[in-house]
Scaffold this active site. Sequence first.
Site, PDB file in Angstrom:
ATOM      1  N   LYS A  14       0.838  -1.199   0.000  1.00 41.20           N
ATOM      2  CA  LYS A  14       0.000   0.000   0.000  1.00 41.20           C
ATOM      3  C   LYS A  14       0.873   1.250   0.000  1.00 41.20           C
ATOM      4  O   LYS A  14       1.716   1.439   0.886  1.00 41.20           O
ATOM      5  CB  LYS A  14      -0.876  -0.015   1.254  1.00 41.20           C
ATOM      6  N   ILE A  15       0.631   2.109  -0.977  1.00 42.08           N
ATOM      7  CA  ILE A  15       1.421   3.330  -1.145  1.00 42.08           C
ATOM      8  C   ILE A  15       0.477   4.535  -1.179  1.00 42.08           C
ATOM      9  O   ILE A  15      -0.411   4.607  -2.032  1.00 42.08           O
ATOM     10  CB  ILE A  15       2.227   3.291  -2.466  1.00 42.08           C
TER      11      ILE A  15
END
Length: 325
Positions: A125-126
């Site tokens: 997750k960015i």
Amino acid sequence: MKNFSLWCDFIENSFLDNEFLNLLSHGINGATSNPAIFKNAILNSPIYKDKILKLKGKKTKDIYEELAISDIQKAADKLAPLFYQKNDGFISIEIDPRLHDNTTLSLGEAKRLYSAISKENVMIKIPATKASYEVMYELMKNGISVNATLIFSLEQSQKCFEALNAGLVEFRKNNIALKEQNTRTPQAVISIFVSRFDRLLNPKAKEQNRIGILNANLAYNNIYSKNEPNIRALFASTGVKGDDLPKDYYIKELLFENSVNTAPLDAIEAFKGKMHFKKPLMNFEIYTELNQIISQSEREKACNDLLSDGLEQFCIAFEDILKAL
């Protein structure tokens, strides 16, 4: 429904051995986590106490990562049949949110986490910040699936798609013998936050609980129009606060093909057995309705404020975990 996937926005060690299995048997196809979810799990569930004691003496971030990675690996294993049979079954873990403005450190952390977890069905997750688009590109290019998160604006969704797709193109170019190598093409989701819009703008809006839906529909149209099945719109922040709406309101209103909805447990429970396809509005319909409800300047300000607030909340949750450990 064609290519709709419902994920569970919750993770906790004992939950994965019990209720999660029941959810999987009832059609849940994936799961997501974030720093706030891990904070709630690690600080409030007794199952982590013995593990934390055994890890005492290590750096607090190392302790957190051992706990989180263990849970993510367990979730990935439970979801593996879905991943290998249906090309779904992903679990997401977020990088240290405090790195959101540093491309180099974010990329290094993302690759390190992916390597440590060592599960194909993990999405890294960015947060969708200016410094992060290069990270998304590099991860996809290297075959690592991505969950681009904290998307509020159409501009963010477009930049995420461009970065993810460019990485996907490079991955495919570098893996011409894909089938022979048995290498899986990375997947990506672009996580559009929904209910936070309504909680922020309802006091100023002429119609309640519509702005989040319309804004998400707009971003979905943009992503869906690209016709890239390996990059999907994901609707996040779909929980309902209070009793003025059905718990599954944000699932039912965004039940679009080739999309994902990650929802809290109460929303999933309320939604069971209500799989009725929803036709997305066209862009001109969305803008017509939005302009009747609230001004464009208010919407744009809300996008910026919500992104800043979301980053701050995740940073605080992450630091709270480290302080407690």
